[in-house]
Design a protein around this motif. Structure first.
Motif, PDB file in Angstrom:
ATOM      1  N   ILE A 151       0.841  -1.203   0.000  1.00 23.00           N
ATOM      2  CA  ILE A 151       0.000   0.000   0.000  1.00 23.00           C
ATOM      3  C   ILE A 151       0.871   1.246   0.000  1.00 23.00           C
ATOM      4  N   VAL A 152       1.926   1.212   0.814  1.00 21.73           N
ATOM      5  CA  VAL A 152       2.841   2.364   0.883  1.00 21.73           C
ATOM      6  C   VAL A 152       3.484   2.604  -0.473  1.00 21.73           C
ATOM      7  N   LEU A 153       3.939   1.561  -1.138  1.00 14.90           N
ATOM      8  CA  LEU A 153       4.589   1.719  -2.439  1.00 14.90           C
ATOM      9  C   LEU A 153       3.615   2.274  -3.474  1.00 14.90           C
ATOM     10  N   ALA A 154       2.355   1.818  -3.441  1.00 12.59           N
ATOM     11  CA  ALA A 154       1.359   2.337  -4.380  1.00 12.59           C
ATOM     12  C   ALA A 154       1.121   3.827  -4.158  1.00 12.59           C
ATOM     13  N   GLU A 155       1.022   4.241  -2.898  1.00 10.21           N
ATOM     14  CA  GLU A 155       0.832   5.660  -2.586  1.00 10.21           C
ATOM     15  C   GLU A 155       2.072   6.471  -2.956  1.00 10.21           C
ATOM     16  N   HIS A 156       3.224   5.871  -2.739  1.00 18.08           N
ATOM     17  CA  HIS A 156       4.485   6.540  -3.074  1.00 18.08           C
ATOM     18  C   HIS A 156       4.560   6.817  -4.577  1.00 18.08           C
ATOM     19  N   ARG A 157       4.213   5.841  -5.394  1.00 16.64           N
ATOM     20  CA  ARG A 157       4.250   6.032  -6.852  1.00 16.64           C
ATOM     21  C   ARG A 157       3.236   7.088  -7.297  1.00 16.64           C
ATOM     22  N   LYS A 158       2.109   7.142  -6.618  1.00 19.70           N
ATOM     23  CA  LYS A 158       1.076   8.124  -6.953  1.00 19.70           C
ATOM     24  C   LYS A 158       1.515   9.542  -6.585  1.00 19.70           C
ATOM     25  N   GLN A 159       2.091   9.706  -5.411  1.00 18.19           N
ATOM     26  CA  GLN A 159       2.460  11.038  -4.926  1.00 18.19           C
ATOM     27  C   GLN A 159       3.770  11.550  -5.516  1.00 18.19           C
ATOM     28  N   ASN A 160       4.646  10.657  -5.931  1.00 16.01           N
ATOM     29  CA  ASN A 160       5.969  11.055  -6.428  1.00 16.01           C
ATOM     30  C   ASN A 160       6.221  10.421  -7.795  1.00 16.01           C
ATOM     31  N   PRO A 161       5.521  10.890  -8.830  1.00 14.70           N
ATOM     32  CA  PRO A 161       5.603  10.243 -10.148  1.00 14.70           C
ATOM     33  C   PRO A 161       6.975  10.341 -10.801  1.00 14.70           C
ATOM     34  N   PHE A 162       7.809  11.304 -10.363  1.00 14.60           N
ATOM     35  CA  PHE A 162       9.111  11.479 -10.986  1.00 14.60           C
ATOM     36  C   PHE A 162      10.241  10.891 -10.138  1.00 14.60           C
ATOM     37  N   PHE A 163       9.885  10.160  -9.074  1.00 18.42           N
ATOM     38  CA  PHE A 163      10.906   9.603  -8.194  1.00 18.42           C
ATOM     39  C   PHE A 163      11.910   8.777  -9.018  1.00 18.42           C
ATOM     40  N   PRO A 164      13.216   8.864  -8.718  1.00 16.94           N
ATOM     41  CA  PRO A 164      13.834   9.439  -7.510  1.00 16.94           C
ATOM     42  C   PRO A 164      13.997  10.955  -7.526  1.00 16.94           C
ATOM     43  N   TYR A 165      13.432  11.648  -8.537  1.00 15.53           N
ATOM     44  CA  TYR A 165      13.554  13.104  -8.604  1.00 15.53           C
ATOM     45  C   TYR A 165      12.301  13.766  -8.042  1.00 15.53           C
ATOM     46  N   GLN A 166      12.430  15.038  -7.671  1.00 10.39           N
ATOM     47  CA  GLN A 166      11.280  15.788  -7.173  1.00 10.39           C
ATOM     48  C   GLN A 166      10.483  16.399  -8.320  1.00 10.39           C
ATOM     49  N   GLU A 167      11.145  16.637  -9.433  1.00  6.03           N
ATOM     50  CA  GLU A 167      10.500  17.255 -10.586  1.00  6.03           C
ATOM     51  C   GLU A 167      10.825  16.446 -11.834  1.00  6.03           C
ATOM     52  N   LYS A 168      10.090  16.723 -12.879  1.00 10.53           N
ATOM     53  CA  LYS A 168      10.257  15.939 -14.099  1.00 10.53           C
ATOM     54  C   LYS A 168      11.635  16.172 -14.700  1.00 10.53           C
ATOM     55  N   PRO A 169      12.406  15.094 -14.941  1.00  8.52           N
ATOM     56  CA  PRO A 169      13.739  15.275 -15.543  1.00  8.52           C
ATOM     57  C   PRO A 169      13.615  15.641 -17.018  1.00  8.52           C
ATOM     58  N   SER A 170      14.599  16.359 -17.507  1.00  9.04           N
ATOM     59  CA  SER A 170      14.624  16.737 -18.915  1.00  9.04           C
ATOM     60  C   SER A 170      15.809  16.064 -19.588  1.00  9.04           C
ATOM     61  N   ALA A 171      15.834  16.154 -20.911  1.00 14.56           N
ATOM     62  CA  ALA A 171      16.926  15.529 -21.655  1.00 14.56           C
ATOM     63  C   ALA A 171      18.235  16.273 -21.448  1.00 14.56           C
ATOM     64  N   GLU A 172      18.145  17.593 -21.099  1.00 10.87           N
ATOM     65  CA  GLU A 172      19.342  18.407 -20.987  1.00 10.87           C
ATOM     66  C   GLU A 172      20.143  18.065 -19.734  1.00 10.87           C
ATOM     67  N   ILE A 173      19.496  18.137 -18.587  1.00  9.86           N
ATOM     68  CA  ILE A 173      20.178  17.844 -17.332  1.00  9.86           C
ATOM     69  C   ILE A 173      19.152  17.346 -16.323  1.00  9.86           C
ATOM     70  N   LYS A 174      19.519  16.304 -15.625  1.00  7.69           N
ATOM     71  CA  LYS A 174      18.589  15.722 -14.662  1.00  7.69           C
ATOM     72  C   LYS A 174      18.620  16.523 -13.369  1.00  7.69           C
TER      73      LYS A 174
END
Length: 688
Positions: free
Chosen positions: A372-395
């Motif tokens: 359950i924790v992992l499902a909630e984690h994937r929902k709340q943090n879709p870009f994990f391990p990053y906080q924001e969406k990574p780009s092709a230029e620099i992560k």
């Protein structure tokens, strides 16, 4: 190989037909966002490909509808216009991807409202220039109105190119140009009162500083977040979005060009796509260090959890309060709440129900809870391990590397911090606690307000106003504009004047300095006795005229208190004002002498010059007081002292000596350099 995307309208067909075919082309032929979870053409909300959010096709009046509220048909743009907006967005982002979808939607909302005001069913093929003018009026109060108007022009250009709008409309120009441009209204050439309104309210600084100075035991994590981030924003001009790029060691130290220690902030700036080192002023160095240490402390547990999550673990995260049982042992309801980090089992019912459909908290093990924790984690943090969406230029930074790594509900006022779920840092965590927003539908109308929480007046503070403030201070203290631009990580020097807020008076003074420095005069208010007393005693002279500030190493002024050394001075016995003035001079000189003694004892050898200067002055003033208080001298008796300088005879002798090429030694200079003993010996020779 890139696929060429183009819709070619038929000039032989009507605008309505071209519009219908354009919508069908964008809906059925374009593939943009088709692979994005949650995307469907018919939906009233589309995922924003550049943000962890959705854009909703609400109308202008409901554009700020809370994301948790499901909009009704009346709150959405008209169905006839909705497909137009969707077609434009999908085509535009297919041919030219960019990050401005929310702004484009604001422009489309304003355009729809302008059409609805005149017709029951908004028909884009019947649009006229007046509708675009009306759309601009509707966004008149928006801070980004000029950019929205430019977007309206882009919409018009595309629809005109596709032969959907009348040909004459393409000549429309938005009104926010020239004297109505952002530059003239709110930018670098805006009126002084507009620029002054952008300056941060310094009362809010003092309020935040008061809280920052409190013992840590009196502060919760949200207080530490607000006070520490404010301290760092005052240490160098930064944008709040850049905080996502701060590492735990982003505050560093090195030696400057002169070999002195210099603190600086080192991190990646997304806007300029470069790494930067921003110097921290010496006055802010200690404060910045404390702020960084506090943020590190409250986010340590978050980074530990993030690092654990990066390993894609199969076992429950054993936090400090986790039940000490095996992973497959059935838990009690209290242990379920304890494992998930809720204060009591009642509080975790909604969380369990959102994943299982039932309020029941029985039959769980740590293994089943972990799924359950992992499902909630994937929902709340879709870009994990990053906080924001990574780009092709620099992560971006991983959450385990980021200074701003928080756990879910860590900054909440009532709910307990989750020990097993992460929360991507959102700049609103800081903004909304300082914006002073009022929620009239709540008993606590300022639920997040930092100021009212601590008993202060709710003075709104914008994070960008801190950037303005630091820039302005730098300019006022002589930092060149080129250096301010580099310090602020701006692309060009032309952007910097917007932040400097010079008043007309300040500009006039600068102009006069360039033309004629001698014309710049500023009358200072007299120093009162109370203000003079506040200085205490030290390397400066005090008199009834004010304070002459010097340093121990510069030595005392040669002319200080020389009235009592002038042979032309005549005092009247019984003059109480003169007696009080002489006593004040004596006390001031005594204070200076004692301060110089302490400085010498502390190792400041140059202060001995002040002692040599003050010692004979004190002796002479004491003799003067004795004479003025002598009961044997009748009141009204004139008293003339034998001076060491400034007599008429001395001036005449100096003039004759100069005519004959003779250099006379300065008695006062001899006394200050060789001591009063030499003068006494010379006087004895004269007597003989």
């Amino acid at each position: 190989m890139l696929k060429l995307i183009s819709f070619n309208p038929n000039p032989q067909r009507s605008p309505s037909t071209n519009l219908r075919e354009f919508i069908a082309f964008c809906r059925d032929k374009l593939t943009l966002w088709s692979n994005v979870d949650g995307f469907a053409w018919e939906d009233n909300a589309w995922p924003d490909s550049h943000r962890n959010a959705k854009v909703r096709f609400t109308n202008l009046e409901n554009s700020k509808l809370h994301k948790t509220v499901l909009p009704t048909n009346e709150q959405l743009v008209h169905p006839a216009f909705r497909d137009v907006a969707k077609a434009y967005l999908r085509y535009r982002h297919s041919t030219r991807p960019h990050h401005n979808m929310p702004r484009e939607l604001q422009a489309l909302r304003a355009l729809e409202r302008a059409l609805v005001e005149e017709m029951d069913v908004p028909d884009i093929t019947k649009i006229r220039q007046r509708h675009f003018d009306r759309a601009c009026q509707l966004v008149e109060t928006y801070s980004a109105r000029q950019n929205i108007a430019i977007t309206l022009q882009q919409i018009l250009a595309l629809l005109s190119e596709k032969l959907i709008t009348p040909a004459e409309v393409v000549r429309w120009n938005h009104p926010y140009d020239g004297k109505n441009s952002y530059d003239k209204k709110r930018g670098s050439r805006a009126p002084d009162e507009v620029k002054a309104a952008k300056v941060a309210n310094q009362d809010s600084f003092f309020s935040i500083a008061d809280v920052f100075a409190k013992p840590l035991s009196q502060l919760d994590d949200s207080d530490i977040l607000v006070t520490s981030m404010t301290a760092l924003f005052l240490s160098a001009p930064m944008r709040i979005g850049e905080s996502l790029r701060w590492r735990t060691d982003f505050l560093r130290s090195d030696l400057d060009s002169e070999g002195n220690p210099q603190s600086y902030l080192a991190y990646y700036v997304p806007k300029t796509r470069s790494y930067t080192r921003k110097a921290v002023p010496t006055t802010m160095r200690d404060v910045a260090e404390i702020a960084a240490e506090r943020l590190i402390e409250i986010t340590n547990e978050g980074r530990k959890l993030a690092l654990y999550m990066e390993t894609e673990p199969l076992r429950f995260y054993r936090h400090s309060n986790c039940p000490d049982v095996s992973d497959d042992q059935v838990l009690t309801r209290d242990q379920v709440a304890q494992a998930l980090g809720f204060a009591h089992r009642k509080a975790c019912e909604d969380f369990i129900r959102s994943h299982t459909g039932s309020y029941s908290q029985t039959g769980f093990t740590l293994n089943s809870l972990w799924q359950i924790v992992l499902a909630e984690h994937r929902k709340q943090n879709p870009f994990f391990p990053y906080q924001e969406k990574p780009s092709a230029e620099i992560k971006p930074l991983k959450m385990s590397e980021s200074l701003m790594c928080f756990r879910r509900l860590q900054l909440g006022a009532r709910a307990s911090t989750s020990p097993v779920l992460l929360a991507s840092f959102n700049p609103d965590f800081y903004r909304k606690r300082l914006d002073g927003a009022i929620k009239l539908d709540r008993k606590n109308q300022r639920p997040l307000c930092f100021f009212t929480k601590h008993g202060y007046d709710p003075n709104p503070l914008n994070s960008h106003a801190l950037r303005h403030f630091v820039n302005r201070l730098a300019k006022q203290h002589g930092v060149p504009i080129e250096q301010i631009t580099e310090w602020s990580t701006r692309a060009t020097v032309r952007q910097t004047p917007t932040y400097l807020h010079e008043t007309a008076e300040q500009r006039r003074i600068k102009a006069v300095v360039i033309a004629d420095p001698e014309k710049v005069q500023r009358t200072l208010d007299p120093v009162t006795e109370a203000e003079a007393a506040a200085y205490g005693h030290g390397p400066f002279h005090r008199s009834r005229y004010g304070i002459c500030r010097r340093s121990w190493r510069l030595g005392p002024c040669n002319k200080f208190a020389d009235c009592t050394n002038c042979s032309e001075l005549v005092a009247c016995k019984g003059d109480k004002i003169a007696l009080a003035a002489v006593k004040t001079d004596r006390d001031n000189m005594t204070g200076t002498y004692e301060a110089a003694m302490r400085a010498v004892e502390a190792g400041e050898r140059s202060a001995s010059l002040w002692m040599d200067k003050a010692r004979p002055q004190i002796s002479r003033l004491m003799d003067f007081v004795t004479m003025l208080e002598n009961p044997n001298i009748p009141d009204g008796t004139p008293i003339q002292l034998l001076g060491t300088d400034f007599s008429h005879e001395k001036i005449m002798v100096e003039e004759k000596a100069k005519e004959n090429g003779v250099e006379l030694l300065d008695r006062a200079k001899l006394g200050s350099e060789y001591g009063e003993e030499l003068l006494d010996m010379l006087d004895l020779l004269l007597v003989d």
